[in-house]
Motif scaffolding. Structure first.
Motif, PDB file in Angstrom:
ATOM      1  N   ALA A   1       0.219  -4.528  -6.845  1.00 56.09           N
ATOM      2  CA  ALA A   1       0.437  -5.930  -6.476  1.00 56.09           C
ATOM      3  C   ALA A   1       1.922  -6.271  -6.486  1.00 56.09           C
ATOM      4  O   ALA A   1       2.411  -7.003  -5.609  1.00 56.09           O
ATOM      5  CB  ALA A   1      -0.328  -6.847  -7.427  1.00 56.09           C
ATOM      6  N   ASP A   2       2.653  -5.750  -7.471  1.00 54.80           N
ATOM      7  CA  ASP A   2       4.091  -6.000  -7.536  1.00 54.80           C
ATOM      8  C   ASP A   2       4.812  -5.310  -6.380  1.00 54.80           C
ATOM      9  O   ASP A   2       5.780  -5.855  -5.818  1.00 54.80           O
ATOM     10  CB  ASP A   2       4.658  -5.507  -8.862  1.00 54.80           C
ATOM     11  CG  ASP A   2       4.130  -6.291 -10.055  1.00 54.80           C
ATOM     12  OD1 ASP A   2       3.516  -7.354  -9.835  1.00 54.80           O
ATOM     13  OD2 ASP A   2       4.326  -5.839 -11.195  1.00 54.80           O
TER      14      ASP A   2
ATOM     15  N   ASP B   1     -10.748   1.170  -4.361  1.00 55.01           N
ATOM     16  CA  ASP B   1      -9.350   0.773  -4.252  1.00 55.01           C
ATOM     17  C   ASP B   1      -8.553   1.928  -3.646  1.00 55.01           C
ATOM     18  O   ASP B   1      -8.431   2.994  -4.254  1.00 55.01           O
ATOM     19  CB  ASP B   1      -8.809   0.442  -5.640  1.00 55.01           C
ATOM     20  CG  ASP B   1      -7.399  -0.133  -5.594  1.00 55.01           C
ATOM     21  OD1 ASP B   1      -6.748  -0.037  -4.526  1.00 55.01           O
ATOM     22  OD2 ASP B   1      -6.943  -0.663  -6.619  1.00 55.01           O
TER      23      ASP B   1
ATOM     24  N   ALA C   1      -2.675  -7.312   1.751  1.00 59.03           N
ATOM     25  CA  ALA C   1      -3.076  -6.213   0.875  1.00 59.03           C
ATOM     26  C   ALA C   1      -4.155  -5.351   1.512  1.00 59.03           C
ATOM     27  O   ALA C   1      -4.130  -4.118   1.417  1.00 59.03           O
ATOM     28  CB  ALA C   1      -3.557  -6.768  -0.462  1.00 59.03           C
TER      29      ALA C   1
ATOM     30  N   ALA D   1       4.235  -7.381  -3.289  1.00 58.97           N
ATOM     31  CA  ALA D   1       4.985  -8.641  -3.357  1.00 58.97           C
ATOM     32  C   ALA D   1       6.454  -8.411  -2.997  1.00 58.97           C
ATOM     33  O   ALA D   1       7.060  -9.190  -2.245  1.00 58.97           O
ATOM     34  CB  ALA D   1       4.858  -9.244  -4.751  1.00 58.97           C
TER      35      ALA D   1
END
Length: 367
Positions: free
Chosen positions: A70-71, A43, A27, A74
């Motif tokens: 985050a999704d 961020d 990340a 992933a």
């Protein structure tokens, strides 16, 4: 408006970009490539670019638009970097990539691997300062440096389509516009070769720049927006006016990259100097939905045949796709608006859109 401009069918020539990372990113590593800052302030997803990645790239990876970061990461990890890169680059609709591989080349895919991933031909843009630093690293004598650079540049550009200078980063455009004398070059080389480090000496930067002019290929210069290595006010392309006069009779095209927030100045230079071209790449990626305003301002003065498409994508294939979508949407809004208001006919806006998307670059670089 895409029906009017035909932007959905536009095939792009990305006349200035970089390669992409070929390994998996965590990340933090991904976020670091969403900003021009050396370290993200807060961020990095909370930016126009972060919004654009989640909007434009998520569906290409089988996710809904605006999916949480985050999704997105992933799913990217699930697919693997090779498959994610292939999908994202394929979605750009790009026919050719002209790549500056002189920045962190060891971290990125080589040119052949990038061409395979993109499914499109790749041609090289040779960075002048990188060649000069390689020559210096060989231990050349100060008196031989000038000739050694010319010889090495000739060798490296035999299959290249352009040269590039990052004078804006290393010093700024407020330098004399003419090539330095041989004695100046030898004296400056003596100091630099003794002290080592990156090429920042203004005399040697001018010498490298004029080696590029003499090579005769289109000469790209970074201008405007970039990372904090540069002083932005010294990267204003209007400071190159005297250089443009000095190069007007050489036959070498001068290509101003990115230009924002000085894109209006660049448009003026492209209008008054027949050998000057420019783009608004990089900025169109970072300004999000305001890309149409940047394109409209660039077209206020610029001859339509002098504006080029570029992404200046580096590291992330997402940046290629965000840039491509931003350009097509901006073309729809600006050129489609001209048509809707009776300023231009449908054939005209389709022709102008195709010129900027790729036709101008094919003509300039002989593709």
């Amino acid at each position: 408006m895409a029906v009017v401009t035909g932007s959905d069918d536009l095939r792009l020539v990305d006349h200035h970009c970089h390669s992409v990372v070929g390994h998996e990113l965590d990340a933090a590593g991904f976020g670091a490539l969403l900003t021009e800052a050396p370290a993200p302030a807060g961020d990095p997803w909370d930016s126009m670019l972060g919004l654009a990645v989640r909007r434009e790239c998520a569906p290409v990876l089988d996710l809904p638009r605006h999916v949480p970061a985050a999704d997105y990461l992933a799913r990217r990890g699930e697919l693997g970097v090779a498959e994610a890169t292939r999908r994202l680059l394929a979605a750009c609709g790009t026919d050719a990539l002209l790549v500056d591989h002189g920045l962190r080349a060891g971290d990125l895919l080589g040119l052949d691997a990038l061409a395979e991933a993109a499914g499109a031909p790749v041609a090289e843009v040779v960075r002048l300062e990188a060649v000069a630093e390689d020559v210096a690293a060989w231990g050349v004598a100060p008196g031989d440096y000038a000739d050694a650079l010319v010889e090495e540049l000739d060798r490296r550009t035999r299959a290249a389509v352009a040269c590039k200078s990052i004078l804006a980063y290393r010093y700024g455009f407020d330098v004399p516009p003419h090539p330095p004398a041989p004695a100046e070059v030898a004296a400056a080389a003596r100091h630099w070769l003794h002290d080592g480090g990156r090429l920042r000496h203004p005399v040697l930067l001018r010498h490298a720049l004029w080696c590029g002019v003499d090579r005769g290929l289109p000469l790209q210069l970074h201008t405007g927006f970039g990372d904090p290595d540069e002083d932005l006010h010294r990267a204003n392309p209007v400071l190159l006016t005297a250089f443009c006069r000095a190069t007007a009779g050489t036959g070498t095209p001068v290509v101003l990259l990115h230009c924002y927030p000085y894109h209006r100045e660049a448009a003026w230079l492209a209008q008054v100097f027949p050998h000057v071209w420019f783009d608004v790449g990089l900025a169109s990626t970072y300004v999000g939905h305001r890309a149409a305003e940047v394109l409209a301002e660039a077209l206020e003065l610029a001859p339509f045949g002098k504006l080029l498409y570029s992404s200046d994508a580096f590291g992330l294939p997402e940046l290629y796709l965000v840039a491509a979508r931003a350009f097509r949407r901006a073309a729809d809004r600006v050129l489609g608006g001209w048509h809707a208001e009776g300023e231009a006919g449908g054939d005209d806006v389709r022709r102008i859109a195709a010129m900027i998307a790729g036709g101008n670059a094919r003509r300039l670089y002989g593709l």
